[in-house]
Design an enzyme around this catalytic site. Sequence first.
Site, PDB file in Angstrom:
ATOM      1  N   HIS A  29       0.837  -1.203   0.000  1.00 24.32           N
ATOM      2  CA  HIS A  29       0.000   0.000   0.000  1.00 24.32           C
ATOM      3  C   HIS A  29       0.866   1.245   0.000  1.00 24.32           C
ATOM      4  O   HIS A  29       1.252   1.734   1.060  1.00 24.32           O
ATOM      5  CB  HIS A  29      -0.896  -0.017   1.236  1.00 24.32           C
ATOM      6  CG  HIS A  29      -1.751  -1.243   1.340  1.00 24.32           C
ATOM      7  ND1 HIS A  29      -1.257  -2.458   1.756  1.00 24.32           N
ATOM      8  CD2 HIS A  29      -3.060  -1.448   1.062  1.00 24.32           C
ATOM      9  CE1 HIS A  29      -2.234  -3.363   1.743  1.00 24.32           C
ATOM     10  NE2 HIS A  29      -3.342  -2.771   1.320  1.00 24.32           N
ATOM     11  N   GLY A 172     -11.151   3.755   7.283  1.00 23.21           N
ATOM     12  CA  GLY A 172     -11.608   2.417   7.671  1.00 23.21           C
ATOM     13  C   GLY A 172     -11.724   2.304   9.175  1.00 23.21           C
ATOM     14  O   GLY A 172     -12.719   1.801   9.716  1.00 23.21           O
ATOM     15  N   ASN A 201      -8.680  11.374   4.006  1.00 26.49           N
ATOM     16  CA  ASN A 201      -8.320  11.479   2.578  1.00 26.49           C
ATOM     17  C   ASN A 201      -9.484  11.154   1.648  1.00 26.49           C
ATOM     18  O   ASN A 201      -9.323  11.171   0.423  1.00 26.49           O
ATOM     19  CB  ASN A 201      -7.105  10.591   2.259  1.00 26.49           C
ATOM     20  CG  ASN A 201      -7.405   9.107   2.443  1.00 26.49           C
ATOM     21  OD1 ASN A 201      -8.552   8.695   2.640  1.00 26.49           O
ATOM     22  ND2 ASN A 201      -6.356   8.296   2.362  1.00 26.49           N
ATOM     23  N   ILE A 203     -10.724   8.570   0.722  1.00 23.12           N
ATOM     24  CA  ILE A 203     -10.542   7.417  -0.174  1.00 23.12           C
ATOM     25  C   ILE A 203     -10.494   6.126   0.637  1.00 23.12           C
ATOM     26  O   ILE A 203      -9.798   6.044   1.657  1.00 23.12           O
ATOM     27  CB  ILE A 203      -9.222   7.557  -0.978  1.00 23.12           C
ATOM     28  CG1 ILE A 203      -9.307   8.729  -1.962  1.00 23.12           C
ATOM     29  CG2 ILE A 203      -8.893   6.256  -1.722  1.00 23.12           C
ATOM     30  CD1 ILE A 203     -10.285   8.559  -3.115  1.00 23.12           C
ATOM     31  N   HIS A 277      -4.202   3.185  -3.251  1.00 22.66           N
ATOM     32  CA  HIS A 277      -4.342   2.545  -1.937  1.00 22.66           C
ATOM     33  C   HIS A 277      -3.541   1.248  -1.810  1.00 22.66           C
ATOM     34  O   HIS A 277      -2.701   1.129  -0.924  1.00 22.66           O
ATOM     35  CB  HIS A 277      -5.825   2.266  -1.625  1.00 22.66           C
ATOM     36  CG  HIS A 277      -6.029   1.306  -0.493  1.00 22.66           C
ATOM     37  ND1 HIS A 277      -6.087   1.711   0.819  1.00 22.66           N
ATOM     38  CD2 HIS A 277      -6.147  -0.055  -0.468  1.00 22.66           C
ATOM     39  CE1 HIS A 277      -6.241   0.642   1.589  1.00 22.66           C
ATOM     40  NE2 HIS A 277      -6.279  -0.434   0.838  1.00 22.66           N
ATOM     41  N   GLU A 429     -18.132  -4.765  24.152  1.00 26.08           N
ATOM     42  CA  GLU A 429     -17.292  -5.955  24.273  1.00 26.08           C
ATOM     43  C   GLU A 429     -16.077  -5.913  23.341  1.00 26.08           C
ATOM     44  O   GLU A 429     -14.990  -6.365  23.702  1.00 26.08           O
ATOM     45  CB  GLU A 429     -18.103  -7.226  23.983  1.00 26.08           C
ATOM     46  CG  GLU A 429     -19.218  -7.512  24.980  1.00 26.08           C
ATOM     47  CD  GLU A 429     -20.496  -6.747  24.685  1.00 26.08           C
ATOM     48  OE1 GLU A 429     -20.543  -6.014  23.665  1.00 26.08           O
ATOM     49  OE2 GLU A 429     -21.467  -6.872  25.466  1.00 26.08           O
ATOM     50  N   HIS A 490     -28.893 -16.644  24.111  1.00 26.21           N
ATOM     51  CA  HIS A 490     -27.944 -16.509  25.215  1.00 26.21           C
ATOM     52  C   HIS A 490     -27.192 -17.809  25.510  1.00 26.21           C
ATOM     53  O   HIS A 490     -26.478 -17.890  26.503  1.00 26.21           O
ATOM     54  CB  HIS A 490     -28.669 -16.037  26.483  1.00 26.21           C
ATOM     55  CG  HIS A 490     -28.964 -14.560  26.461  1.00 26.21           C
ATOM     56  ND1 HIS A 490     -29.635 -13.959  25.418  1.00 26.21           N
ATOM     57  CD2 HIS A 490     -28.664 -13.573  27.333  1.00 26.21           C
ATOM     58  CE1 HIS A 490     -29.740 -12.660  25.674  1.00 26.21           C
ATOM     59  NE2 HIS A 490     -29.158 -12.404  26.817  1.00 26.21           N
TER      60      HIS A 490
HETATM   61  C1  LIG Z   1     -11.645  -5.002   9.688  1.00 24.24           C
HETATM   62  C2  LIG Z   1     -11.083  -4.840   8.325  1.00 24.24           C
HETATM   63  N1  LIG Z   1     -11.904  -4.857   7.264  1.00 24.24           N
HETATM   64  C3  LIG Z   1     -11.407  -4.744   6.014  1.00 24.24           C
HETATM   65  C4  LIG Z   1     -10.068  -4.600   5.803  1.00 24.24           C
HETATM   66  C5  LIG Z   1      -9.518  -4.542   4.395  1.00 24.24           C
HETATM   67  N2  LIG Z   1      -9.046  -3.171   4.113  1.00 24.24           N
HETATM   68  C6  LIG Z   1      -7.771  -2.836   4.248  1.00 24.24           C
HETATM   69  S1  LIG Z   1      -7.490  -1.223   3.929  1.00 24.24           S
HETATM   70  C7  LIG Z   1      -9.116  -0.968   3.567  1.00 24.24           C
HETATM   71  C8  LIG Z   1      -9.575   0.396   3.170  1.00 24.24           C
HETATM   72  C9  LIG Z   1      -9.234   1.333   4.228  1.00 24.24           C
HETATM   73  O1  LIG Z   1      -9.515   2.643   3.880  1.00 24.24           O
HETATM   74  P1  LIG Z   1      -8.804   3.775   4.689  1.00 24.24           P
HETATM   75  O2  LIG Z   1      -8.752   3.413   6.113  1.00 24.24           O
HETATM   76  O3  LIG Z   1      -9.435   5.043   4.323  1.00 24.24           O
HETATM   77  O4  LIG Z   1      -7.321   3.690   4.182  1.00 24.24           O
HETATM   78  P2  LIG Z   1      -6.591   4.529   3.058  1.00 24.24           P
HETATM   79  O5  LIG Z   1      -6.842   3.829   1.776  1.00 24.24           O
HETATM   80  O6  LIG Z   1      -7.147   5.890   3.070  1.00 24.24           O
HETATM   81  O7  LIG Z   1      -5.202   4.428   3.500  1.00 24.24           O
HETATM   82  C10 LIG Z   1      -9.844  -2.133   3.713  1.00 24.24           C
HETATM   83  C11 LIG Z   1     -11.291  -2.241   3.469  1.00 24.24           C
HETATM   84  C12 LIG Z   1      -9.243  -4.594   6.951  1.00 24.24           C
HETATM   85  N3  LIG Z   1      -7.922  -4.487   6.861  1.00 24.24           N
HETATM   86  N4  LIG Z   1      -9.770  -4.670   8.177  1.00 24.24           N
HETATM   87 MG   LIG Z   2      -8.951   6.740   3.444  1.00 24.52          MG
END
Ligand SMILES: Cc1ncc(C[n+]2csc(CCOP(=O)(O)OP(=O)(O)O)c2C)c(N)n1
Ligand SMILES: [Mg+2]
Length: 685
Positions: A29, A172, A201, A203, A277, A429, A490
């Site tokens: 990345h 994310g 960002n 994105i 990304h 939790e 439960h």
């Molecule tokens: C819990 C979880 N779900 C999905 C992913 C897969 N994943 C990795 S990066 C990403 C996108 C993240 O977007 P962002 O946090 O905005 O990162 P940026 O591209 O801006 O660096 C996803 C869906 C992950 N690593 N963890």
């Molecule tokens: Mg982002």
Amino acid sequence: MNNDKIVQLAVNTIRTLSIDAVQAAKSGHPGTPMALAPLVYTIWNRAMNFDPQYPIWPNRDRFVLSNGHASMLLWSILHLTKVQAVNADYEELGKPSVALEDIRRFRQLDSKAPGHPEYHWVSGVETTSGPLGQGVATSVGMAIAQKWLAKRYNKPGFEIFNYNIYAVCGDGCMMEGIASEAASLGGHLGLDNLCWVWDNNHITIEGNTSITFTEDVAARFLAYGWNVLRVGDANDIERIENALAVFRRTQGRPTFIVLDSHIGYGSPHKQDTSAAHGEPLGEEEVKLTKRDYGWPEEAQFLVPDGVYDHFAAGIGQRGAQAQQDWTKLFTAYRAQYPDLAKEIEQIQRRELPEGWDRNLPSFPADPKGVAGREASGKTLNVLAQNIPWLLGGSADLGPSNKTALTYEGAGNFQAGTPGGKNLHYGIREHAMGAVVNGLSVSKIRGYGSTFFIFSDYARPAIRLSALMELPTIFIFTHDAMGDGEDGPTHQPVEHLASLRAIPGLVTIRPADANEVVEAYRYIMQLRHEPAILVLSRQPLPTLDRTKYASAAGVAKGAYVLADALGKNPEVILIASGSEVSLAVQAHEKLVAEEIRSRVVSMPSWDIFEHQSKEYRDSVLPPGVKTRLAVEQASTFGWERYVGDAGRVIGMETFGASAPLKELQNKFGFEPDRVVATVKEMLGKK
Ligand SMILES: Cc1ncc(C[n+]2csc(CCOP(=O)(O)OP(=O)(O)O)c2C)c(N)n1
Ligand SMILES: [Mg+2]
């Protein structure tokens, strides 16, 4: 070289190392490291008190990269600041944590620059991240730990613990529920030692966040009670530095910095797109981007002259000074407060204090018995008095889980009382799991608790506990159908099987009150494995240990509890938890009919698997094929112990809402059913 120029060179070194590593690995990345290089530069070189020579200095500032996919940021900065490697026994290895060669071999087997940050694999990584949201949530536990340590150990003139926690996160992380839970808790607790920087960002992988994420995040954090700041340009190092300074001056609330950035900064065709990304830029684009940075286009993995020196003069010098001052301070502290100093040293080495197991309860034989959760509460209250740094709580089920520390002076951890040992996680939790991890990476012995059924809500954090090899403790009560009338929502079924499947996780389901005590005795001595205690809601008979084997067998995972008519059984009953006394009752009936039965109490598959073959065979002799396992849980996996000729009385469906007795009858958890099954297996009708 003037200062601006070397700063730019240092920032661009982080960027180009990241670009080159991803390109060489043909995966990774690049875009976020390109955008956040100035941020990471500023946090490390201008703000953090961290000595690269001594990355386990107890009072170091912590850095968490919650958007773990941007791991090249971490590998670049650990390399450029020359952070030293330390092993699992906290010995310095005299070599860098991340060498340039590791970066060249980014994402390759055994490289110290793996795909995502991995605690315990790379020194300088404070927590494993990658599952989005976990890092920031863990940072809340780290902040709680700092507050607790400061309250207990700081004395007038001796600020032994005054460190801060910096966490970087992306969209994310901000979308994941765990981060909201953790932010809510962090705001409530007023953790002013905690700073999150959100990489705003717009994105994510599928494109612009206009398709998914349009809420007002800043307003949300204001509502959580955080101090919210904004830096409108991720390249503006002075403004970032100012915001970090505002964080350090802010009291009574955590700080949230919204940082507007451009993913893939400098890439003419990929900046601001999701294409930046998660894939290499491509050779042509790499050249164009390097041209944009004023970087030699053909150079790869280049660290220009002056860059290492620049970091050495920044974080290197500041960190070393801070660490040396602290070490002097600690020497004086040790002279004045030897007992407290000793505790701090024991905490750092994950040792237990002398007398940690004194006064542990012992329960007399009693057919009516004690609930697993009751025995746990009594044991925990003794241990917490013996081990000052054992603390934790429940996700709002304390009265049911019996996890409250009720002795004089235990106290509640709240913003105004950070020395309290009872944590109230609230109904969060998932964040609880991460907070326990955060306590544990801070070397505090933390525990969390809820109903076993809701372990699902904490499971991703528990998995990370195991991956990080942390000695966390999770206390799960209401382990089967004991809360009958609550019904199938439960009643755990598949939970034991699924937790047993997590590598390195010690799952223990004790049979009676004395097994609970022995389970704690075992768990407390763990230094690198997390443990799950699975406890009953209802009273379980306390077995007569003068008649049956000692509960100390828990330490072997499984043991022969009862063996009648010689040591040559024709049938073995294997059970855990509430089904052990049931198996014992069946056993007594079988024995009365001169059937040579053995009962094996098996509280922990995992511990048993780690015993010698000789021991395992002595408990489950290979020649004895008539085996019946009884457990109020999914039958999944029991084949490995009962074999092809064996049977399992367990759950094949969800439970049901009814009084426990009726459920036991409906699902076959009764001594007569066990007896009948055994006779059928032996062909004795
Ligand atoms: C819990 C979880 N779900 C999905 C992913 C897969 N994943 C990795 S990066 C990403 C996108 C993240 O977007 P962002 O946090 O905005 O990162 P940026 O591209 O801006 O660096 C996803 C869906 C992950 N690593 N963890
Ligand atoms: Mg982002």
